[in-house]
Design a protein around this motif. Structure first.
Motif, PDB file in Angstrom:
ATOM      1  N   ASN A 149      23.067  40.628  57.766  1.00  0.00           N
ATOM      2  CA  ASN A 149      22.323  41.899  57.781  1.00  0.00           C
ATOM      3  C   ASN A 149      21.068  41.789  56.921  1.00  0.00           C
ATOM      4  OD1 ASN A 149      24.185  43.049  59.477  1.00  0.00           O
ATOM      5  ND2 ASN A 149      25.382  43.968  57.821  1.00  0.00           N
ATOM      6  N   ARG A 150      21.212  41.153  55.750  1.00  0.00           N
ATOM      7  CA  ARG A 150      20.051  40.974  54.866  1.00  0.00           C
ATOM      8  C   ARG A 150      18.954  40.177  55.570  1.00  0.00           C
ATOM      9  NH1 ARG A 150      16.109  38.952  53.446  1.00  0.00           N
ATOM     10  NH2 ARG A 150      15.462  38.096  51.434  1.00  0.00           N
ATOM     11  N   LEU A 151      19.377  39.177  56.365  1.00  0.00           N
ATOM     12  CA  LEU A 151      18.397  38.334  57.052  1.00  0.00           C
ATOM     13  C   LEU A 151      17.921  38.971  58.364  1.00  0.00           C
ATOM     14  CD1 LEU A 151      20.190  34.901  56.459  1.00  0.00           C
ATOM     15  CD2 LEU A 151      18.087  35.684  55.341  1.00  0.00           C
ATOM     16  N   GLY A 152      18.567  40.078  58.741  1.00  0.00           N
ATOM     17  CA  GLY A 152      18.160  40.798  59.958  1.00  0.00           C
ATOM     18  C   GLY A 152      18.509  40.067  61.230  1.00  0.00           C
ATOM     19  N   ILE A 153      19.620  39.342  61.216  1.00  0.00           N
ATOM     20  CA  ILE A 153      20.041  38.592  62.407  1.00  0.00           C
ATOM     21  C   ILE A 153      21.526  38.879  62.675  1.00  0.00           C
ATOM     22  CG2 ILE A 153      18.348  36.723  62.201  1.00  0.00           C
ATOM     23  CD1 ILE A 153      20.405  35.072  60.704  1.00  0.00           C
ATOM     24  N   PRO A 154      21.951  38.732  63.950  1.00  0.00           N
ATOM     25  CA  PRO A 154      23.355  39.021  64.245  1.00  0.00           C
ATOM     26  C   PRO A 154      24.287  37.895  63.813  1.00  0.00           C
ATOM     27  CG  PRO A 154      22.212  38.310  66.237  1.00  0.00           C
ATOM     28  CD  PRO A 154      21.176  38.375  65.143  1.00  0.00           C
ATOM     29  N   GLY A 155      23.731  36.722  63.679  1.00  0.00           N
ATOM     30  CA  GLY A 155      24.525  35.542  63.337  1.00  0.00           C
ATOM     31  C   GLY A 155      23.682  34.316  63.613  1.00  0.00           C
ATOM     32  N   THR A 156      24.291  33.153  63.514  1.00  0.00           N
ATOM     33  CA  THR A 156      23.555  31.904  63.791  1.00  0.00           C
ATOM     34  C   THR A 156      24.463  30.946  64.560  1.00  0.00           C
ATOM     35  OG1 THR A 156      24.288  30.612  61.862  1.00  0.00           O
ATOM     36  CG2 THR A 156      22.398  32.085  61.522  1.00  0.00           C
ATOM     37  N   ILE A 157      23.837  29.851  64.989  1.00  0.00           N
ATOM     38  CA  ILE A 157      24.610  28.692  65.444  1.00  0.00           C
ATOM     39  C   ILE A 157      24.605  27.761  64.233  1.00  0.00           C
ATOM     40  CG2 ILE A 157      24.727  26.787  67.119  1.00  0.00           C
ATOM     41  CD1 ILE A 157      22.335  29.102  68.231  1.00  0.00           C
ATOM     42  N   ARG A 158      25.755  27.194  63.922  1.00  0.00           N
ATOM     43  CA  ARG A 158      25.817  26.359  62.716  1.00  0.00           C
ATOM     44  C   ARG A 158      26.374  24.981  63.036  1.00  0.00           C
ATOM     45  NH1 ARG A 158      30.051  27.908  58.160  1.00  0.00           N
ATOM     46  NH2 ARG A 158      31.389  26.969  59.731  1.00  0.00           N
ATOM     47  N   ALA A 159      25.580  23.955  62.738  1.00  0.00           N
ATOM     48  CA  ALA A 159      26.075  22.571  62.821  1.00  0.00           C
ATOM     49  C   ALA A 159      26.321  22.121  61.386  1.00  0.00           C
ATOM     50  CB  ALA A 159      25.041  21.675  63.481  1.00  0.00           C
ATOM     51  N   THR A 168      28.695  28.250  73.410  1.00  0.00           N
ATOM     52  CA  THR A 168      29.594  28.062  74.548  1.00  0.00           C
ATOM     53  C   THR A 168      29.082  26.933  75.446  1.00  0.00           C
ATOM     54  OG1 THR A 168      30.074  30.413  74.433  1.00  0.00           O
ATOM     55  CG2 THR A 168      30.755  29.293  76.443  1.00  0.00           C
ATOM     56  N   LEU A 169      27.783  26.912  75.664  1.00  0.00           N
ATOM     57  CA  LEU A 169      27.228  25.843  76.515  1.00  0.00           C
ATOM     58  C   LEU A 169      27.357  24.477  75.832  1.00  0.00           C
ATOM     59  CD1 LEU A 169      23.880  26.742  78.333  1.00  0.00           C
ATOM     60  CD2 LEU A 169      26.148  26.297  79.286  1.00  0.00           C
ATOM     61  N   LEU A 170      27.126  24.441  74.524  1.00  0.00           N
ATOM     62  CA  LEU A 170      27.267  23.164  73.807  1.00  0.00           C
ATOM     63  C   LEU A 170      28.707  22.656  73.911  1.00  0.00           C
ATOM     64  CD1 LEU A 170      25.071  23.826  70.620  1.00  0.00           C
ATOM     65  CD2 LEU A 170      24.668  22.061  72.342  1.00  0.00           C
ATOM     66  N   ASP A 171      29.645  23.570  73.860  1.00  0.00           N
ATOM     67  CA  ASP A 171      31.050  23.177  73.989  1.00  0.00           C
ATOM     68  C   ASP A 171      31.308  22.532  75.354  1.00  0.00           C
ATOM     69  OD1 ASP A 171      33.928  23.172  73.320  1.00  0.00           O
ATOM     70  OD2 ASP A 171      34.044  24.649  74.936  1.00  0.00           O
ATOM     71  N   LYS A 172      30.651  23.052  76.377  1.00  0.00           N
ATOM     72  CA  LYS A 172      30.813  22.464  77.722  1.00  0.00           C
ATOM     73  C   LYS A 172      30.345  21.016  77.728  1.00  0.00           C
ATOM     74  CE  LYS A 172      31.954  26.261  80.244  1.00  0.00           C
ATOM     75  NZ  LYS A 172      32.972  26.650  79.232  1.00  0.00           N
ATOM     76  N   LEU A 173      29.475  20.683  76.767  1.00  0.00           N
ATOM     77  CA  LEU A 173      28.970  19.312  76.676  1.00  0.00           C
ATOM     78  C   LEU A 173      29.690  18.529  75.571  1.00  0.00           C
ATOM     79  CD1 LEU A 173      25.171  20.118  77.163  1.00  0.00           C
ATOM     80  CD2 LEU A 173      26.805  19.340  78.882  1.00  0.00           C
ATOM     81  N   GLY A 174      30.829  19.045  75.136  1.00  0.00           N
ATOM     82  CA  GLY A 174      31.675  18.305  74.193  1.00  0.00           C
ATOM     83  C   GLY A 174      31.287  18.465  72.740  1.00  0.00           C
ATOM     84  N   ILE A 175      30.396  19.444  72.451  1.00  0.00           N
ATOM     85  CA  ILE A 175      29.904  19.571  71.073  1.00  0.00           C
ATOM     86  C   ILE A 175      30.492  20.815  70.417  1.00  0.00           C
ATOM     87  CG2 ILE A 175      27.851  19.873  69.626  1.00  0.00           C
ATOM     88  CD1 ILE A 175      26.325  18.327  71.869  1.00  0.00           C
ATOM     89  N   ALA A 176      31.168  20.621  69.295  1.00  0.00           N
ATOM     90  CA  ALA A 176      31.794  21.739  68.575  1.00  0.00           C
ATOM     91  C   ALA A 176      30.874  22.192  67.450  1.00  0.00           C
ATOM     92  CB  ALA A 176      33.135  21.293  67.997  1.00  0.00           C
ATOM     93  N   VAL A 177      30.340  23.410  67.588  1.00  0.00           N
ATOM     94  CA  VAL A 177      29.581  24.043  66.495  1.00  0.00           C
ATOM     95  C   VAL A 177      30.198  25.418  66.272  1.00  0.00           C
ATOM     96  CG1 VAL A 177      27.377  22.882  66.903  1.00  0.00           C
ATOM     97  CG2 VAL A 177      27.894  25.003  68.146  1.00  0.00           C
ATOM     98  N   ARG A 178      29.821  26.066  65.177  1.00  0.00           N
ATOM     99  CA  ARG A 178      30.316  27.421  64.998  1.00  0.00           C
ATOM    100  C   ARG A 178      29.199  28.419  65.266  1.00  0.00           C
ATOM    101  NH1 ARG A 178      33.346  30.608  60.006  1.00  0.00           N
ATOM    102  NH2 ARG A 178      33.439  32.512  61.216  1.00  0.00           N
ATOM    103  N   THR A 179      29.563  29.553  65.824  1.00  0.00           N
ATOM    104  CA  THR A 179      28.581  30.611  66.048  1.00  0.00           C
ATOM    105  C   THR A 179      29.104  31.905  65.437  1.00  0.00           C
ATOM    106  OG1 THR A 179      29.584  31.299  68.124  1.00  0.00           O
ATOM    107  CG2 THR A 179      27.883  29.615  68.275  1.00  0.00           C
ATOM    108  N   GLY A 180      28.179  32.807  65.090  1.00  0.00           N
ATOM    109  CA  GLY A 180      28.599  34.122  64.592  1.00  0.00           C
ATOM    110  C   GLY A 180      28.077  34.391  63.201  1.00  0.00           C
ATOM    111  N   HIS A 181      28.762  35.283  62.489  1.00  0.00           N
ATOM    112  CA  HIS A 181      28.260  35.654  61.153  1.00  0.00           C
ATOM    113  C   HIS A 181      28.882  34.814  60.036  1.00  0.00           C
ATOM    114  CE1 HIS A 181      31.997  37.773  60.634  1.00  0.00           C
ATOM    115  NE2 HIS A 181      31.677  38.782  61.441  1.00  0.00           N
ATOM    116  N   HIS A 182      29.780  33.905  60.397  1.00  0.00           N
ATOM    117  CA  HIS A 182      30.375  32.960  59.438  1.00  0.00           C
ATOM    118  C   HIS A 182      31.036  33.670  58.254  1.00  0.00           C
ATOM    119  CE1 HIS A 182      28.039  30.273  61.878  1.00  0.00           C
ATOM    120  NE2 HIS A 182      26.908  30.793  61.456  1.00  0.00           N
TER     121      HIS A 182
END
Ligand code: C6P
Length: 411
Positions: free
Chosen positions: A375-385, A354-368
């Motif tokens: 779940n296998r990696l033990g994380i809720p999701g990632t930021i993805r560029a 969300t903060l990156l978007d405020k700076l004009g940068i589109a990335v995806r976040t979440g479990h994709h």
């Protein structure tokens, strides 16, 4: 910074993508969400305008001039796809609405006719939901089971475990060519050969491969290959399912309706020849023609050139990102496409995105759409560029400045 070589001129390529030339939140847009969907070049946009301005009509059923032009355009797109994939025949190219649609077609038409109680469907731990859920539906209906090729902590498929799973003689092996969440490029050709040696049918999810790799279905040897147009500079709502002719011939149709029939009575029907047997109803004509234009565009740039460019960007960005304290790059397979999934300390991906978007940068976040993988990696999701042909090192420099600033604010 020199990013222009004789073969590859990023500034010229960017001029083909008018959407990139805008400000978002008062900053020049940096679009790093290409794995979700790429932007469209002028020839693709123009193709849509041209179609609706000059020759829109329904196809395969009109004797008039416009119907013939539209039919020719649509079928020319099929030939382009056939050549691009190096398929043997046009009949092996089924137009779909995307990867999800193509996999569902195979699950419903091939799967329901061929999967029986006690059979094993083998998928990988890297799969997108669209290469899991359709198989779960078939498995539940038929009493089959699903087994999973595991990964190591870098996000690479465990080939020893794969060999052991193949010894159980699965009916189908379905996996992605390139992982959307981690960027892992899977050794598809070797895995397909091993699957065939074990007597399995193979399906490759090529959603993330088509924009970045030269795909040759004959060389790969796969039985089915599905991809979406919108990740490869083409329009949304387009896709392709490649299938070996003999398999497609033997499969019953999935959707029923116009176009997919040979003759119909009130009580029963006979079906059309390939590929039309699997293309019921009025298809997505304009967008499919534009998909053919996107494939021309991809070939003009050269998929290998795009891949080399994206590899350079990925290496350049990864090296700098590693200097950020508490940075974790999720997915470090040695063979990786232009995707960087990451986490920083305890910062929630959504907050950083969300903060990156405020700076004009589109990335995806979440479990994709890879919840079991997260779940296998033990994380809720990632930021993805994720990068495309038109991204630049200059954008990565700006991304780094913004990322450090956001991390500072959220830490
Ligand atoms: N991945 C992403 O942001 P559709 O929606 O049918 O065009 O593609 C589905 C799909 C299937 N397989 C893989 C490997 C994919 O990456 C995707 C789409 C997007 O990663 C949207 S979730």
């Amino acid at each position: 910074m020199i990013e222009t070589t004789e073969q590859y001129d990023t500034e010229r390529i960017r001029r083909d993508f008018p959407i990139l030339n805008q400000y978002v939140n008062d900053r020049p847009l940096i679009y790093f969400d290409n794995a979700a969907s790429s932007q469209k070049p002028i020839p693709v946009i123009e193709s849509l305008r041209e179609y609706y301005t000059h020759y829109h009509s329904n196809i395969h059923r009109g004797v008039h001039h416009l119907a013939q032009l539209a039919t020719e355009g649509y079928e020319a797109a099929r030939t382009k796809v056939k050549n691009h994939l190096n398929a043997s025949k046009r009949e092996e190219i089924i137009f779909t609405y995307g990867t999800t649609d193509g996999i569902n077609l195979v699950a419903q038409a091939w799967g329901r006719a061929n999967i029986a109680a006690g059979d094993i469907i083998l998928i990988s731990a890297l799969e997108h939901h669209s290469n899991m859920v359709p198989w779960q539906q078939v498995a539940q209906e038929k009493g089959a089971s699903i087994e999973v090729i595991p990964i190591d902590d870098h996000g690479t498929l465990d080939q020893e475990a794969y060999a052991q799973l193949l010894a159980k003689k699965p009916k189908l092996v379905a996996f992605n060519h390139v992982s959307n969440a981690l960027g892992t490029i899977n050794p598809a050709k070797e895995m397909i050969a091993a699957a065939h040696a074990a007597g399995a049918i193979t399906l490759l999810d090529g959603a993330q491969a088509i924009p970045h790799l030269k795909v040759d279905v004959k060389d790969l040897g796969c039985d089915f290959y599905a991809f979406s147009g919108h990740k490869a500079y083409g329009p949304t709502g387009t896709g392709v399912l490649y299938g070996k002719e003999a398999l497609l011939e033997a499969m019953p149709p999935w959707r029923g309706g116009g176009e997919m029939i040979a003759s119909v009575s009130y009580t029963e029907s006979t079906y059309n020849a390939l590929p039309y047997k699997f293309e019921a109803g009025t298809p997505n004509i304009a967008d499919t023609i534009a998909l053919g234009v996107a494939i021309d565009y991809l070939n003009e740039l050269g998929v290998e050139n795009i891949a080399a460019h994206e590899h350079e960007l990925t290496t350049y960005a990864t090296e700098q990102m590693m200097n950020i304290p508490d940075m974790r790059i999720i997915g470090q397979s040695p063979d990786k496409a232009g995707v960087i999934s990451f986490l920083v300390g305890e910062i929630h991906p959504f907050d950083l995105g969300t903060l990156l978007d405020k700076l004009g940068i589109a990335v995806r976040t979440g479990h994709h759409c890879t919840e079991p993988l997260m779940n296998r990696l033990g994380i809720p999701g990632t930021i993805r560029a994720s990068f495309a042909a038109y991204n630049t090192k200059r954008e990565i420099d700006q991304f780094m400045v913004s990322l450090e600033r956001c991390v500072g604010m959220l830490s």
